[in-house]
Design an enzyme around this catalytic site. Sequence first.
Site, PDB file in Angstrom:
ATOM      1  N   MET A  34       0.886  -1.089   0.018  1.00  0.00           N
ATOM      2  CA  MET A  34       0.059   0.034   0.110  1.00  0.00           C
ATOM      3  C   MET A  34       0.934   1.155   0.008  1.00  0.00           C
ATOM      4  O   MET A  34       1.692   1.363   1.057  1.00  0.00           O
ATOM      5  CB  MET A  34      -0.897  -0.158   1.167  1.00  0.00           C
ATOM      6  CG  MET A  34      -2.049  -1.068   1.032  1.00  0.00           C
ATOM      7  SD  MET A  34      -2.910  -1.211   2.505  1.00  0.00           S
ATOM      8  CE  MET A  34      -1.761  -2.192   3.709  1.00  0.00           C
ATOM      9  N   CYS A 116      -2.359  -1.432  -9.876  1.00  0.00           N
ATOM     10  CA  CYS A 116      -2.566  -0.188  -9.783  1.00  0.00           C
ATOM     11  C   CYS A 116      -3.256   0.737 -10.848  1.00  0.00           C
ATOM     12  O   CYS A 116      -2.986   0.656 -11.970  1.00  0.00           O
ATOM     13  CB  CYS A 116      -1.210   0.494  -9.345  1.00  0.00           C
ATOM     14  SG  CYS A 116      -1.475   2.353  -8.828  1.00  0.00           S
ATOM     15  N   LYS A 155       0.586  -9.703  -9.145  1.00  0.00           N
ATOM     16  CA  LYS A 155      -0.417  -9.183  -8.588  1.00  0.00           C
ATOM     17  C   LYS A 155      -1.315  -8.197  -9.527  1.00  0.00           C
ATOM     18  O   LYS A 155      -0.915  -7.577 -10.136  1.00  0.00           O
ATOM     19  CB  LYS A 155      -0.081  -8.178  -7.331  1.00  0.00           C
ATOM     20  CG  LYS A 155      -1.429  -7.612  -6.709  1.00  0.00           C
ATOM     21  CD  LYS A 155      -0.952  -6.818  -5.402  1.00  0.00           C
ATOM     22  CE  LYS A 155      -2.361  -6.697  -4.434  1.00  0.00           C
ATOM     23  NZ  LYS A 155      -3.344  -5.913  -4.993  1.00  0.00           N
ATOM     24  N   HIS A 187      -6.715  -9.382  -7.278  1.00  0.00           N
ATOM     25  CA  HIS A 187      -7.723  -8.301  -6.555  1.00  0.00           C
ATOM     26  C   HIS A 187      -8.930  -8.530  -7.279  1.00  0.00           C
ATOM     27  O   HIS A 187      -8.949  -8.448  -8.605  1.00  0.00           O
ATOM     28  CB  HIS A 187      -7.242  -6.901  -6.766  1.00  0.00           C
ATOM     29  CG  HIS A 187      -8.114  -5.874  -6.005  1.00  0.00           C
ATOM     30  ND1 HIS A 187      -7.517  -4.841  -5.561  1.00  0.00           N
ATOM     31  CD2 HIS A 187      -9.456  -5.935  -5.731  1.00  0.00           C
ATOM     32  CE1 HIS A 187      -8.481  -4.193  -5.091  1.00  0.00           C
ATOM     33  NE2 HIS A 187      -9.699  -4.785  -5.080  1.00  0.00           N
ATOM     34  N   GLY A 229     -11.530  -6.408  -0.529  1.00  0.00           N
ATOM     35  CA  GLY A 229     -12.562  -6.240   0.284  1.00  0.00           C
ATOM     36  C   GLY A 229     -12.510  -7.370   1.432  1.00  0.00           C
ATOM     37  O   GLY A 229     -13.430  -7.389   2.388  1.00  0.00           O
TER      38      GLY A 229
END
Length: 346
Positions: A34, A116, A155, A187, A229
């Site tokens: 993050m 991202c 990712k 994700h 989430g």
Amino acid sequence: MMQRSTEQIRATTAAPARQNRDAMAPRRFCVAPMMDCTDRFDRVLLRLISRRARLYTEMVTTGALIHGDRDRFLRFDPAEHPVALQLGGSDPQALAACTAMAADHGYDEVNLNVGCPSDRVQSGRFGACLMAEPKLVADCVAAMAAAADIAVTVKCRIGIDAQDPAEALPRFVETVAQAGCRTFIVHARKAWLDGLSPKQNRDVPPLDYPLVHALKAAHPELEIVLNGGLTEMAAAARHLDHVDGVMVGREAYRNPYCLSVVDGLFFGDARPPRSRAGVLAEYLPYVEGWMAEGVPLKHITRHMVGLYQGLPGARAWRRAIAEQAHLPDARPAFLEQAARQVREAA
């Protein structure tokens, strides 16, 4: 001071020898990379709460490593193991060079950011926009894997913009897997590159956990880690019936002590977790060490704001940090006093 405090943390986290780390600390539970959050100070704090969670750095671009202060971006404490460096980039040669740097610095893994959605990342041709170029990602992964003996992972999102995730995600994963990638952290939302901000892209596109479950079912030979989430640890653990691991992001930053159940719940580790007071007692010498190197206290305490999240005295704790950490003569001892007030309020 810095050396003594980090050695104390290292001893209590008891990281295994490097050649055994990947086997002993699989990606059953990971803390997401993050930006402006998972820096070296935050990662050591999280390691004191969970001995087993796999930690990821903030995304670092290849340009920053090749042209910038390499030590500033790559320096980490051995207590953080297992720890992964997340890279942003799309040039195979540059990514290969940065992977070699990561291996030389002792990272356990290098993760390529294909998720991202920010405008800045898109303008550099990396991040989620690479979901549209699986062959390029495959070339990047192949170059990275050839550059060093270190795990290379990806990712990604389930798709972008007008892509149909049910078609785009399997095609992307199968193409990149052919280049040697065995681990995909997914994700479970699309990324809308035009029309949504990065913050909205974390919340607005609907989650599709079944699609990620189906990806694992179709590819049992791959390691699939679910992200997106996840806020409640017991609910996150139930996904292990369908995938190999889970990755938690904002909740781990907002409420870091939620990780106190991770070792037992995800890894069967019977050791009792440290109390919040115990975490604080071990962390403060580490803070003092960095202050001795010239790091302002407020740069470290910003990661501690949520340590007492959910307790009756949490507001007083947050107020103490907000009012005192930025003062020129502030010392970490004020945190001990604030923690006592929390315990008294409870």
